[in-house]
Design a protein around this motif. Structure first.
Motif, PDB file in Angstrom:
ATOM      1  N   VAL A  26      53.730  47.183 -66.068  1.00 48.06           N
ATOM      2  CA  VAL A  26      53.190  45.964 -66.669  1.00 48.06           C
ATOM      3  C   VAL A  26      52.167  45.306 -65.750  1.00 48.06           C
ATOM      4  O   VAL A  26      51.058  44.940 -66.171  1.00 48.06           O
ATOM      5  N   ASN A  27      52.522  45.152 -64.465  1.00 48.33           N
ATOM      6  CA  ASN A  27      51.610  44.483 -63.532  1.00 48.33           C
ATOM      7  C   ASN A  27      50.305  45.254 -63.356  1.00 48.33           C
ATOM      8  O   ASN A  27      49.226  44.654 -63.253  1.00 48.33           O
ATOM      9  N   ALA A  28      50.383  46.572 -63.304  1.00 54.68           N
ATOM     10  CA  ALA A  28      49.176  47.380 -63.133  1.00 54.68           C
ATOM     11  C   ALA A  28      48.295  47.326 -64.372  1.00 54.68           C
ATOM     12  O   ALA A  28      47.065  47.179 -64.272  1.00 54.68           O
ATOM     13  N   GLY A  54      64.476  35.871 -64.343  1.00 51.70           N
ATOM     14  CA  GLY A  54      63.968  34.646 -64.942  1.00 51.70           C
ATOM     15  C   GLY A  54      62.477  34.652 -65.204  1.00 51.70           C
ATOM     16  O   GLY A  54      61.920  33.686 -65.728  1.00 51.70           O
ATOM     17  N   LYS A  55      61.789  35.752 -64.844  1.00 52.98           N
ATOM     18  CA  LYS A  55      60.343  35.853 -65.044  1.00 52.98           C
ATOM     19  C   LYS A  55      60.045  36.783 -66.209  1.00 52.98           C
ATOM     20  O   LYS A  55      60.648  37.849 -66.339  1.00 52.98           O
ATOM     21  N   SER A  56      59.105  36.383 -67.035  1.00 51.21           N
ATOM     22  CA  SER A  56      58.721  37.175 -68.200  1.00 51.21           C
ATOM     23  C   SER A  56      57.565  38.113 -67.851  1.00 51.21           C
ATOM     24  O   SER A  56      56.570  37.697 -67.237  1.00 51.21           O
ATOM     25  N   TYR A  57      57.719  39.378 -68.219  1.00 55.95           N
ATOM     26  CA  TYR A  57      56.663  40.382 -68.027  1.00 55.95           C
ATOM     27  C   TYR A  57      56.190  40.810 -69.412  1.00 55.95           C
ATOM     28  O   TYR A  57      56.945  41.381 -70.187  1.00 55.95           O
ATOM     29  N   LYS A  58      54.928  40.511 -69.692  1.00 55.50           N
ATOM     30  CA  LYS A  58      54.387  40.735 -71.028  1.00 55.50           C
ATOM     31  C   LYS A  58      53.015  41.394 -70.921  1.00 55.50           C
ATOM     32  O   LYS A  58      52.185  40.979 -70.119  1.00 55.50           O
ATOM     33  N   LEU A  59      52.794  42.426 -71.703  1.00 56.09           N
ATOM     34  CA  LEU A  59      51.534  43.160 -71.663  1.00 56.09           C
ATOM     35  C   LEU A  59      50.403  42.294 -72.209  1.00 56.09           C
ATOM     36  O   LEU A  59      50.555  41.615 -73.234  1.00 56.09           O
ATOM     37  N   SER A  60      49.267  42.316 -71.514  1.00 62.98           N
ATOM     38  CA  SER A  60      48.121  41.517 -71.935  1.00 62.98           C
ATOM     39  C   SER A  60      47.464  42.114 -73.180  1.00 62.98           C
ATOM     40  O   SER A  60      47.761  43.243 -73.591  1.00 62.98           O
ATOM     41  N   THR A  72      55.907  54.591 -61.810  1.00 61.87           N
ATOM     42  CA  THR A  72      56.068  54.287 -63.230  1.00 61.87           C
ATOM     43  C   THR A  72      57.264  53.390 -63.534  1.00 61.87           C
ATOM     44  O   THR A  72      57.764  53.395 -64.658  1.00 61.87           O
ATOM     45  N   ASP A  73      57.760  52.632 -62.535  1.00 59.55           N
ATOM     46  CA  ASP A  73      58.830  51.692 -62.854  1.00 59.55           C
ATOM     47  C   ASP A  73      58.275  50.586 -63.753  1.00 59.55           C
ATOM     48  O   ASP A  73      57.077  50.307 -63.773  1.00 59.55           O
ATOM     49  N   ARG A  74      59.141  49.966 -64.518  1.00 61.21           N
ATOM     50  CA  ARG A  74      58.710  49.093 -65.607  1.00 61.21           C
ATOM     51  C   ARG A  74      57.858  47.910 -65.127  1.00 61.21           C
ATOM     52  O   ARG A  74      56.820  47.581 -65.720  1.00 61.21           O
ATOM     53  N   LYS A  75      58.272  47.269 -64.049  1.00 56.91           N
ATOM     54  CA  LYS A  75      57.531  46.122 -63.516  1.00 56.91           C
ATOM     55  C   LYS A  75      56.150  46.547 -63.055  1.00 56.91           C
ATOM     56  O   LYS A  75      55.148  45.873 -63.324  1.00 56.91           O
ATOM     57  N   MET A  76      56.073  47.685 -62.354  1.00 59.57           N
ATOM     58  CA  MET A  76      54.782  48.176 -61.882  1.00 59.57           C
ATOM     59  C   MET A  76      53.862  48.497 -63.043  1.00 59.57           C
ATOM     60  O   MET A  76      52.656  48.199 -63.000  1.00 59.57           O
ATOM     61  N   MET A 126      62.174  59.835 -63.218  1.00 64.06           N
ATOM     62  CA  MET A 126      61.330  60.659 -64.084  1.00 64.06           C
ATOM     63  C   MET A 126      61.498  60.288 -65.562  1.00 64.06           C
ATOM     64  O   MET A 126      60.510  60.161 -66.293  1.00 64.06           O
ATOM     65  N   ILE A 127      62.735  60.120 -65.999  1.00 64.82           N
ATOM     66  CA  ILE A 127      62.950  59.828 -67.414  1.00 64.82           C
ATOM     67  C   ILE A 127      62.642  58.367 -67.742  1.00 64.82           C
ATOM     68  O   ILE A 127      61.993  58.067 -68.762  1.00 64.82           O
ATOM     69  N   ASN A 128      63.052  57.439 -66.876  1.00 64.32           N
ATOM     70  CA  ASN A 128      62.693  56.044 -67.113  1.00 64.32           C
ATOM     71  C   ASN A 128      61.184  55.842 -67.097  1.00 64.32           C
ATOM     72  O   ASN A 128      60.654  55.011 -67.839  1.00 64.32           O
ATOM     73  N   GLY A 129      60.489  56.599 -66.233  1.00 61.59           N
ATOM     74  CA  GLY A 129      59.034  56.526 -66.223  1.00 61.59           C
ATOM     75  C   GLY A 129      58.435  56.928 -67.563  1.00 61.59           C
ATOM     76  O   GLY A 129      57.505  56.283 -68.067  1.00 61.59           O
ATOM     77  N   GLN A 130      58.968  57.982 -68.160  1.00 61.27           N
ATOM     78  CA  GLN A 130      58.499  58.403 -69.479  1.00 61.27           C
ATOM     79  C   GLN A 130      58.785  57.323 -70.532  1.00 61.27           C
ATOM     80  O   GLN A 130      57.935  57.034 -71.395  1.00 61.27           O
ATOM     81  N   ILE A 131      59.953  56.723 -70.447  1.00 61.44           N
ATOM     82  CA  ILE A 131      60.303  55.648 -71.387  1.00 61.44           C
ATOM     83  C   ILE A 131      59.347  54.473 -71.230  1.00 61.44           C
ATOM     84  O   ILE A 131      58.838  53.911 -72.212  1.00 61.44           O
ATOM     85  N   ASN A 132      59.059  54.098 -69.974  1.00 64.18           N
ATOM     86  CA  ASN A 132      58.198  52.947 -69.724  1.00 64.18           C
ATOM     87  C   ASN A 132      56.778  53.174 -70.226  1.00 64.18           C
ATOM     88  O   ASN A 132      56.163  52.262 -70.798  1.00 64.18           O
ATOM     89  N   LEU A 133      56.252  54.372 -70.027  1.00 64.12           N
ATOM     90  CA  LEU A 133      54.897  54.647 -70.500  1.00 64.12           C
ATOM     91  C   LEU A 133      54.847  54.684 -72.024  1.00 64.12           C
ATOM     92  O   LEU A 133      53.904  54.175 -72.641  1.00 64.12           O
TER      93      LEU A 133
END
Length: 538
Positions: free
Chosen positions: A100-102, A146-152, A94-98, A125-132
């Motif tokens: 978005v990419n998933a 330098g790379k943008s991660y944006k939800l489709s 549940t890390d933030r990059k994963m 555990m807590i960052n995972g909850q924040i990310n979801l």
């Protein structure tokens, strides 16, 4: 914090406090006080089952629920919004990059994992909850390197896997006792997101791991009923897919569906944990000694029987029969090797769809197209519930059949040692999912490696050379392999590798190997968390 009886030992900051609110902690306390005694009694029952198996008793389908299996009238809930077509599901931590990419991978669903591909440090555990939460609110976009991660616009449908019943969350105490790790993960996610998910047209969807008995499914169902009432959403809004990844659960498939029938969205072949459980549950049986891990494929008798029974069971009750994870990942810089690996993925997914599975798992976005193309070609509708597999007649003996061809080789021992050491060392540092030798290793595959090494030494199995496998022999292999582990996985520290070496050497000497390496190694996450916390031995 003002919630009576609740103590949070993990670090706090302004962002974490958005998740660890007083109302959320009060909900966790209510879950603990209502269900903890039942959880503990079910965990005690697991010990009794293992003792009977060690004494020579064989598993069988439960006689007291024969009427459930024989009754053709009951079916499970219809697919919930977004779960009608699950032909490809991507999984990962549940890390933030994963996240978005998933969600952007093109897969139908994303199983966000708080369990086997995640090392449960407090930050994870807590960052995972924040990310979801942020993904559900569509506030997860960020820039990194330098790379943008944006939800489709149309991301995959989200499912969440909490930890299994056996794990505690030692950094949160209720009435001076650690709360269940599974209830902690489920509770925070559900409390903060269920209403928003329903408002968006979907719902709170889960994967449930590591169950061994239909009464453990009943407990989850009771948790669901309680939780839906607690926040005032309709019963049967939750959906849950159960991973059949323990040997005892294979004998309880219909009963598990029956217990969760109004909340069920099917079963999944959790193949790697299933192999691990097969070894562990039959640890006293010399006839259950298995060859090299690479030879324990989905085509061996006990795995084939398990798959056929799962598909038949799910389609009989009108829910999804999900296929498992191919551990292969793309290989960079070697086109020929990559094509060979992807051909193995294609063969695996073709086997699943032609057997009648309604979907499959992948661990890497670049494999999505391979899996999707195969299911699109062979599964023209949203699922295959019409494939009833009435030809299947699986007996208890079929599920226990260990007629597996193959040998135990020195390379097989070294491969297991390498996987166990690398994963354990990475896990202690807070990384629960690692690429190793072109495979994605998580807790399940590491557990197979650990238990096979113990099994071979315990039963004095023979290498193909004729040499006997002993704890001393494995110790020498560990010493030989350890210096190379750091070159295989980036970021492994000497201190963590030393712990992993000591742990593995100890494991192969024990009369019985430990139930879970994650339980054993949890204490070392204290250093990652930067604080002492209370064990479940209170």
């Amino acid at each position: 914090m003002t919630v009576k009886g609740v103590t949070v030992l993990g670090k706090r900051n302004a962002q974490y406090d958005e998740i660890l609110t007083d109302p959320a902690l009060a909900f966790l306390a209510a879950l603990h006080r209502t269900f903890e005694s039942t959880r503990q009694s079910l965990l005690t029952a697991r010990i009794a089952v293992q003792q009977r198996l060690d004494a020579g008793q064989y598993l069988d389908f439960p006689s007291e629920t024969a009427h459930v299996r024989a009754d053709p009238s009951w079916i499970c809930a219809p697919p919930a919004p977004g779960l009608e077509d699950r032909r490809v599901e991507i999984t990962g931590p549940t890390d933030r990059k994963m996240v978005v990419n998933a969600l952007n991978s093109g897969a139908k669903t994303f199983m966000a994992d708080f369990e086997d591909s995640n090392a449960p440090s407090w930050a994870n555990m807590i960052n995972g909850q924040i990310n979801l939460r942020d993904a559900i609110l569509r506030k997860i976009d960020f820039i990194q390197g330098g790379k943008s991660y944006k939800l489709s616009k149309n991301p995959a449908v989200l499912l969440v896997r909490p930890r299994g019943w056996h794990l505690d969350e030692p950094r949160v105490l209720v009435d001076n006792r650690p709360i269940s790790g599974g209830l902690f993960d489920f509770g925070l996610y559900f409390f903060h997101n269920a209403k928003a998910l329903v408002a968006s047209g979907f719902g709170p969807y889960f994967y449930l791991p590591k169950m061994e008995h239909y009464l453990e499914a009943r407990l989850w169902n009771d948790v669901f009923l309680f939780s839906q009432s607690y926040i005032h959403i309709p019963h049967n809004t939750i959906r849950a897919t159960v991973l059949i990844e323990t040997l005892p659960a294979a004998f309880h498939m219909e009963e598990i569906l029956f217990e969760l029938r109004n909340h069920s969205s099917g079963l999944n072949c959790g193949r790697w944990d299933y192999i691990f459980s097969f070894i562990k549950k039959r640890r006293a049986d010399r006839r259950a000694v298995l060859p090299d891990r690479k030879d324990v494929t989905m085509e061996v008798p006990f795995m084939d029987a398990y798959v056929r029974l799962l598909i038949q069971t799910c389609h009989k009750r009108k829910v999804a029969a999900m296929g498992g994870m191919s551990a292969m990942i793309p290989i960079k810089g070697d086109e020929a090797a990559n094509e060979a690996a992807m051909n193995k993925v294609r063969a695996d997914k073709l086997r699943e769809v032609t057997a009648g599975h309604d979907g499959t798992w992948i661990a890497h976005p670049l494999i999505n197209k391979i899996a999707m193309d195969i299911f699109d070609k062979h599964m023209l509708g949203p699922h295959q519930y019409h494939v009833r597999r009435e030809d299947v007649k699986v007996t208890a003996a079929d599920l226990l059949n260990t007629s597996v061809s193959g040998q135990i080789t020195e390379d097989g021992v070294k491969s297991n040692v390498s996987a166990a050491l690398a994963y354990s060392a990475a896990w202690i540092a807070g990384n629960g999912c690692i690429p190793l030798n072109n495979l994605m290793e998580d807790a399940a595959t590491a557990e197979i490696a650990r238990l096979q090494l113990w099994q071979w030494a315990h039963h004095n199995a023979h290498l193909d050379s004729g040499d006997v496998i002993t704890p001393g022999y494995i110790g020498k292999v560990v010493d030989g392999v350890a210096p190379n582990v750091k070159s295989l996985v980036a970021g492994i520290k000497d201190e963590h590798l030393a712990i992993a070496v000591s742990y593995l050497k100890d494991q192969v000497k024990r009369p019985w190997a430990s139930d879970f390496l994650t339980s054993d190694l949890m204490v070392y996450l204290e250093k990652v968390d930067g604080a002492k916390w209370v064990r479940s031995s209170l």
